[in-house]
Design an enzyme around this catalytic site. Structure first.
Site, short mmCIF file in Angstrom:
data_model
loop_
_atom_site.label_atom_id
_atom_site.label_comp_id
_atom_site.label_asym_id
_atom_site.label_seq_id
_atom_site.Cartn_x
_atom_site.Cartn_y
_atom_site.Cartn_z
N GLU A 99 0.85 -1.20 0.00
CA GLU A 99 0.00 0.00 0.00
C GLU A 99 0.88 1.24 0.00
O GLU A 99 1.93 1.25 0.65
CB GLU A 99 -0.83 0.03 1.28
CG GLU A 99 -2.10 -0.78 1.21
CD GLU A 99 -3.32 0.11 1.00
OE1 GLU A 99 -3.23 1.09 0.23
OE2 GLU A 99 -4.35 -0.19 1.62
N ASP A 103 -4.64 5.29 5.73
CA ASP A 103 -5.25 6.46 6.36
C ASP A 103 -6.24 5.94 7.41
O ASP A 103 -5.87 5.69 8.55
CB ASP A 103 -5.90 7.27 5.23
CG ASP A 103 -6.46 8.58 5.67
OD1 ASP A 103 -6.11 9.04 6.75
OD2 ASP A 103 -7.27 9.17 4.91
N LYS A 131 -0.96 7.07 8.69
CA LYS A 131 -1.44 8.22 9.50
C LYS A 131 -2.10 7.65 10.74
O LYS A 131 -3.29 7.35 10.74
CB LYS A 131 -2.45 9.03 8.69
CG LYS A 131 -1.86 9.79 7.51
CD LYS A 131 -2.95 10.56 6.77
CE LYS A 131 -2.36 11.40 5.67
NZ LYS A 131 -3.43 11.97 4.79
N PHE A 152 -2.58 16.20 4.44
CA PHE A 152 -2.58 15.67 3.08
C PHE A 152 -1.17 15.72 2.48
O PHE A 152 -0.48 16.73 2.59
CB PHE A 152 -3.55 16.47 2.21
CG PHE A 152 -3.83 15.79 0.91
CD1 PHE A 152 -4.74 14.75 0.84
CD2 PHE A 152 -3.16 16.17 -0.24
CE1 PHE A 152 -4.99 14.10 -0.35
CE2 PHE A 152 -3.39 15.52 -1.45
CZ PHE A 152 -4.31 14.48 -1.50
N ASP A 159 -1.35 11.20 -5.21
CA ASP A 159 -1.79 12.31 -6.05
C ASP A 159 -2.64 13.33 -5.32
O ASP A 159 -3.24 13.03 -4.29
CB ASP A 159 -2.62 11.78 -7.22
CG ASP A 159 -4.01 11.31 -6.77
OD1 ASP A 159 -4.08 10.47 -5.84
OD2 ASP A 159 -5.01 11.79 -7.32
N ARG A 165 1.83 12.31 -8.77
CA ARG A 165 2.29 10.94 -8.47
C ARG A 165 3.75 10.73 -8.86
O ARG A 165 4.44 9.90 -8.31
CB ARG A 165 1.44 9.90 -9.22
CG ARG A 165 0.00 9.83 -8.79
CD ARG A 165 -0.65 8.59 -9.40
NE ARG A 165 -2.09 8.63 -9.33
CZ ARG A 165 -2.82 8.26 -8.28
NH1 ARG A 165 -2.21 7.84 -7.19
NH2 ARG A 165 -4.13 8.31 -8.32
P1 IMP Z 1 -7.87 4.30 3.70
O1 IMP Z 1 -8.71 3.23 3.07
O2 IMP Z 1 -8.68 5.33 4.44
O3 IMP Z 1 -6.74 3.77 4.56
O4 IMP Z 1 -7.28 5.18 2.52
C1 IMP Z 1 -6.22 4.82 1.76
C2 IMP Z 1 -6.22 5.58 0.45
O5 IMP Z 1 -6.59 6.96 0.59
C3 IMP Z 1 -4.79 5.59 -0.07
O6 IMP Z 1 -4.50 4.43 -0.80
C4 IMP Z 1 -4.77 6.87 -0.88
O7 IMP Z 1 -5.21 6.61 -2.19
C5 IMP Z 1 -5.77 7.80 -0.21
N1 IMP Z 1 -5.09 8.79 0.67
C6 IMP Z 1 -5.14 8.86 2.01
N2 IMP Z 1 -4.41 9.89 2.50
C7 IMP Z 1 -3.86 10.49 1.41
C8 IMP Z 1 -2.98 11.64 1.26
O8 IMP Z 1 -2.55 12.33 2.20
N3 IMP Z 1 -2.62 11.94 -0.04
C9 IMP Z 1 -3.07 11.25 -1.11
N4 IMP Z 1 -3.89 10.19 -1.01
C10 IMP Z 1 -4.29 9.81 0.24
#
Ligand code: IMP
Length: 176
Positions: A99, A103, A131, A152, A159, A165
C-alpha cells in the site's frame, strides 16, 4: 511547490524514502524468504513504493495488482469496490499487500477480509506511510515506512486530484 490550487512543502526527501525502502526490503527478505509470498500491489498509488521496495528484496517473487475505489458513505464507514481484481489462485499463499498510504485503514480491512475469504495462508500489510491519528483498524500494519501526521501529502505515487504521483520526494500540504 504548487499543484492546481494547493501549495505543498517538501516533507521527506527521495534519499530518506530510498533508505527506508532498503531497510524494509531487508526485513521482508528475512521474514518471507522461505514462503514464496505473493506481492499484491494496490493501484494506483503504490507503484513507486513497490518498484523501489522490490529492488531490495533478495528473492524472486510473484507480483499481482489490484485496483480499488472507496466510497465514503458517511464519516465512519467506507465501502470499497474492486475495479481490477486479482487473477490466479490465492488459497494457501502468503500474501504481502503493498500500500502507498494507510489512512483510515478501510482499504486494508477490505483486502484482509477478501484474502482471508479466499483462503490465503497469511495476509501481511506493507505501507510506505501510515497516518496513526486516522487509523481505525484493529489489525496492525506490519511493515510501515513512516508514520506521518494527519495532513494531506502528495508525491511518491500519491496524487492530488490526479497530479503529483511522479514526484520523487514526498510533499505536505501548506495551510495558509
Ligand atoms: P484508507 O482506506 O482510508 O486507509 O485510505 C487509503 C487511500 O486513501 C490511499 O491508498 C490513498 O489513495 C488515499 N489517501 C489517504 N491519504 C492520502 C494523502 O494524504 N494523499 C493522497 N492520497 C491519500
Amino acid at each position: 511547490m504548487k499543484i492546481k490550487d494547493k501549495e505543498f512543502a517538501l516533507y521527506l526527501t527521495e534519499n530518506k524514502l530510498n533508505e527506508r525502502c532498503k531497510e524494509l526490503g531487508r526485513v521482508i527478505t528475512a521474514d518471507f524468504k522461505d514462503k514464496d509470498p505473493l506481492f499484491l500491489s494496490v493501484l494506483n498509488g503504490s507503484f513507486m513504493f513497490l518498484s523501489d521496495l522490490i529492488r531490495y528484496v533478495g528473492f524472486n517473487m510473484e507480483i499481482n495488482f489490484i485496483k480499488l475505489a472507496s466510497y465514503q458513505k458517511d464519516q465512519s464507514s467506507g465501502d470499497v469496490k474492486e475495479i481490477i481484481g486479482i487473477t490466479g489462485e490465492l488459497a494457501g499463499r502468503h500474501v504481502l499487500v503493498i500500500e502507498d498510504i494507510v489512512d483510515t485503514g478501510t482499504t486494508c480491512r477490505y483486502l484482509r477480509m477478501m484474502l482471508q475469504d479466499k483462503k490465503a495462508a497469511s495476509v501481511s500489510i506493507a505501507a510506505m506511510f501510515l497516518k496513526p491519528d486516522m487509523f481505525l483498524n484493529q489489525y496492525p500494519v506490519k511493515y510501515v515506512g513512516f508514520e506521518i501526521p494527519n495532513q494531506f501529502v502528495v508525491g511518491y505515487g500519491l496524487d492530488y486530484d490526479g497530479y503529483g504521483r511522479n514526484l520523487k520526494d514526498l510533499y505536505q500540504i501548506k495551510h495558509r
